[in-house]
Design an enzyme around this catalytic site. Structure first.
Site, PDB file in Angstrom:
ATOM      1  N   GLY A  24       0.784  -1.244   0.000  1.00  0.00           N
ATOM      2  CA  GLY A  24       0.000   0.000   0.000  1.00  0.00           C
ATOM      3  C   GLY A  24       0.810   1.285   0.000  1.00  0.00           C
ATOM      4  O   GLY A  24       1.835   1.417  -0.671  1.00  0.00           O
ATOM      5  N   TYR A 171     -18.069  -4.519  20.452  1.00  0.00           N
ATOM      6  CA  TYR A 171     -16.993  -4.276  19.470  1.00  0.00           C
ATOM      7  C   TYR A 171     -17.560  -4.243  18.048  1.00  0.00           C
ATOM      8  O   TYR A 171     -18.321  -5.118  17.650  1.00  0.00           O
ATOM      9  CB  TYR A 171     -15.928  -5.377  19.580  1.00  0.00           C
ATOM     10  CG  TYR A 171     -14.798  -5.252  18.557  1.00  0.00           C
ATOM     11  CD1 TYR A 171     -13.694  -4.456  18.817  1.00  0.00           C
ATOM     12  CD2 TYR A 171     -14.845  -5.940  17.337  1.00  0.00           C
ATOM     13  CE1 TYR A 171     -12.657  -4.338  17.898  1.00  0.00           C
ATOM     14  CE2 TYR A 171     -13.806  -5.827  16.413  1.00  0.00           C
ATOM     15  CZ  TYR A 171     -12.718  -5.027  16.703  1.00  0.00           C
ATOM     16  OH  TYR A 171     -11.697  -4.921  15.785  1.00  0.00           O
TER      17      TYR A 171
HETATM   18  N1  LIG Z   1      -6.184   3.068   2.121  1.00  0.00           N
HETATM   19  C1  LIG Z   1      -6.936   4.066   2.569  1.00  0.00           C
HETATM   20  O1  LIG Z   1      -7.932   4.454   1.938  1.00  0.00           O
HETATM   21  C2  LIG Z   1      -6.604   4.767   3.862  1.00  0.00           C
HETATM   22  C3  LIG Z   1      -7.402   5.842   4.248  1.00  0.00           C
HETATM   23  C4  LIG Z   1      -7.107   6.490   5.440  1.00  0.00           C
HETATM   24  C5  LIG Z   1      -6.040   6.069   6.210  1.00  0.00           C
HETATM   25  N2  LIG Z   1      -5.280   5.018   5.819  1.00  0.00           N
HETATM   26  C6  LIG Z   1      -4.158   4.599   6.676  1.00  0.00           C
HETATM   27  O2  LIG Z   1      -2.997   4.485   5.880  1.00  0.00           O
HETATM   28  C7  LIG Z   1      -2.102   3.532   6.458  1.00  0.00           C
HETATM   29  C8  LIG Z   1      -1.654   2.546   5.389  1.00  0.00           C
HETATM   30  O3  LIG Z   1      -2.810   1.905   4.871  1.00  0.00           O
HETATM   31  P1  LIG Z   1      -2.837   1.074   3.528  1.00  0.00           P
HETATM   32  O4  LIG Z   1      -4.148   1.338   2.915  1.00  0.00           O
HETATM   33  O5  LIG Z   1      -1.587   1.303   2.748  1.00  0.00           O
HETATM   34  O6  LIG Z   1      -2.875  -0.411   4.119  1.00  0.00           O
HETATM   35  P2  LIG Z   1      -2.260  -1.790   3.585  1.00  0.00           P
HETATM   36  O7  LIG Z   1      -2.087  -1.779   2.111  1.00  0.00           O
HETATM   37  O8  LIG Z   1      -3.075  -2.869   4.213  1.00  0.00           O
HETATM   38  O9  LIG Z   1      -0.829  -1.794   4.271  1.00  0.00           O
HETATM   39  C9  LIG Z   1      -0.738  -1.880   5.663  1.00  0.00           C
HETATM   40  C10 LIG Z   1       0.680  -2.151   6.054  1.00  0.00           C
HETATM   41  O10 LIG Z   1       0.712  -2.266   7.495  1.00  0.00           O
HETATM   42  C11 LIG Z   1       1.388  -3.461   7.820  1.00  0.00           C
HETATM   43  N3  LIG Z   1       0.986  -4.020   9.095  1.00  0.00           N
HETATM   44  C12 LIG Z   1      -0.232  -4.461   9.473  1.00  0.00           C
HETATM   45  N4  LIG Z   1      -0.174  -4.952  10.718  1.00  0.00           N
HETATM   46  C13 LIG Z   1       1.106  -4.810  11.141  1.00  0.00           C
HETATM   47  C14 LIG Z   1       1.799  -5.144  12.329  1.00  0.00           C
HETATM   48  N5  LIG Z   1       1.216  -5.762  13.352  1.00  0.00           N
HETATM   49  N6  LIG Z   1       3.117  -4.833  12.429  1.00  0.00           N
HETATM   50  C15 LIG Z   1       3.758  -4.236  11.402  1.00  0.00           C
HETATM   51  N7  LIG Z   1       3.163  -3.912  10.242  1.00  0.00           N
HETATM   52  C16 LIG Z   1       1.856  -4.210  10.114  1.00  0.00           C
HETATM   53  C17 LIG Z   1       1.068  -4.420   6.679  1.00  0.00           C
HETATM   54  O11 LIG Z   1       1.992  -5.490   6.688  1.00  0.00           O
HETATM   55  P3  LIG Z   1       1.696  -6.901   5.994  1.00  0.00           P
HETATM   56  O12 LIG Z   1       2.102  -6.722   4.549  1.00  0.00           O
HETATM   57  O13 LIG Z   1       2.573  -7.855   6.722  1.00  0.00           O
HETATM   58  O14 LIG Z   1       0.228  -7.187   6.147  1.00  0.00           O
HETATM   59  C18 LIG Z   1       1.209  -3.482   5.491  1.00  0.00           C
HETATM   60  O15 LIG Z   1       2.560  -3.310   5.142  1.00  0.00           O
HETATM   61  C19 LIG Z   1      -2.875   2.879   7.606  1.00  0.00           C
HETATM   62  O16 LIG Z   1      -2.459   3.453   8.820  1.00  0.00           O
HETATM   63  C20 LIG Z   1      -4.319   3.242   7.317  1.00  0.00           C
HETATM   64  O17 LIG Z   1      -5.103   3.314   8.501  1.00  0.00           O
HETATM   65  C21 LIG Z   1      -5.543   4.345   4.652  1.00  0.00           C
END
Ligand SMILES: NC(=O)c1ccc[n+]([C@@H]2O[C@H](COP(=O)([O-])OP(=O)(O)OC[C@H]3O[C@@H](n4cnc5c(N)ncnc54)[C@H](OP(=O)(O)O)[C@@H]3O)[C@@H](O)[C@H]2O)c1
Length: 311
Positions: A24, A171
């Protein structure tokens, strides 16, 4: 205000930690920092995925100063081990991008007895940040970026009882996500206040909403089905993952941050100062969350050596 990948300055001599950089938005950030000659630590929980990303970044950017160090934010023991490695290996850290996050997962407690989303999205990053703060202070201008979400605003309706955050009763994954994201903002504001009180002026703590980006959780969590009608019409609203990385890259790298003394702010796409909700602006809520998190750490850190008052 506009900001593009071309606006990222040369980062030679700087070291960045990007959590959640195996996928991501975080993966894009790790790539772009490396492209600008930064030393990048891919902090991730899965060695195979991490090694693959490091290889990809090294091959595509030509920057060999990229490495994977294991960090599972849902485990206090893992955060402790990661921090110890960083503290003994590096003289300073310039950028800490607290990007990793979980969205809408079923209720489960971690090995530390904390609800998994709250542990991963808030408690782990809080502990990590405070552990690494001495190295960020050693940077000329340390940057901490906490990736929150506009969905934090749901807490305007739900409120948050942080004392009961790990209770299974009532929850709901979606509203719970919002609670963990408002925690990211409260932490940003409170850490900024505490650094100011201590006269520490060279660490810039900010947070952001990256935008709505169709990364894996949207499909894995069953919110969307790839190729469906809803998937295609929602494309009008969602932005690309590259655009989604820009606001946090701005906060992590732009000279504006020091020049305009941007601290304790909530930014929205693309690189614009935004306004978070009333709940997140309450000093009382921030202090409460800080104290609750510290109490969790005092109780649960393996070896029990959490040092309070480190700033
Ligand atoms: N996408 C959106 O629309 C959006 C909107 C608002 C905010 N955000 C925020 O943006 C950030 C990135 O989101 P994304 O959409 O890029 O998500 P994503 O594609 O699911 O990527 C999440 C990343 O976090 C890692 N992760 C999850 N659990 C973990 C743990 N216990 N320890 C270490 N790493 C961990 C995952 O690792 P693995 O590869 O091992 O699973 C992955 O590298 C998040 O904080 C999310 O809340 C996203």
């Amino acid at each position: 205000m506009t900001f593009s990948l071309n606006d990222i300055p040369d980062l030679s001599g700087k070291t960045a930690i990007v959590t959640g950089s195996t996928a991501g938005i975080g993966k894009v950030c790790a790539f772009e920092l490396a492209r600008k000659n930064c030393y990048v630590i891919v902090a991730c929980r899965n060695q195979t995925k991490g090694d693959a990303v490091v290889k990809e970044i090294q091959e595509q950017t030509g920057n060999k100063r990229v490495e994977c160090i294991i960090l599972d934010l849902s485990s206090l023991a893992s955060v402790k081990k990661f921090s110890e490695t960083i503290l003994t290996t590096f003289d300073k850290i310039d950028i800490l991008l607290n990007n990793a996050g979980l969205l809408d997962v079923p209720f489960q407690l971690t090995e530390d007895g904390i609800e998994t989303m709250f542990a991963t999205n808030h408690v782990g990053p809080f502990y990590l940040t405070l552990e690494l703060l001495p190295l960020l202070i050693k940077s000329n201008a340390g940057r901490i970026v906490n990736v929150a979400s506009m969905l934090h605003a749901m807490t305007t309706l739900t409120g948050v009882d942080f004392e009961k955050i790990s209770d299974e009763k009532n929850y709901n994954g979606k509203t719970h996500y919002a609670k963990t994201k408002v925690a990211n903002i409260l932490f940003t504001y409170e850490l900024t206040r505490r650094l100011k009180e201590k006269g520490i002026n060279n660490v810039y703590v900010n947070c952001n909403h990256p935008g709505a980006i169709k990364t894996d959780p949207y499909y894995q969590g069953g919110l969307l089905k790839k190729g469906s009608f809803i998937d295609s019409i929602t494309n009008l609203y969602f932005i690309s993952v590259e655009k989604g990385a820009l606001t946090q890259l701005y906060l992590a790298t732009s000279p504006d941050i020091e020049q305009k003394d941007i601290k304790g702010q909530y930014y929205v796409p693309i690189a614009k100062c935004g306004s978070s909700n009333g709940f997140s602006k309450s000093k009382e809520n921030a202090t409460k969350l800080w104290n609750i998190t510290e109490n969790i750490l005092k109780e649960k850190i393996p070896g029990g050596n959490y040092v309070e008052d480190r700033i």
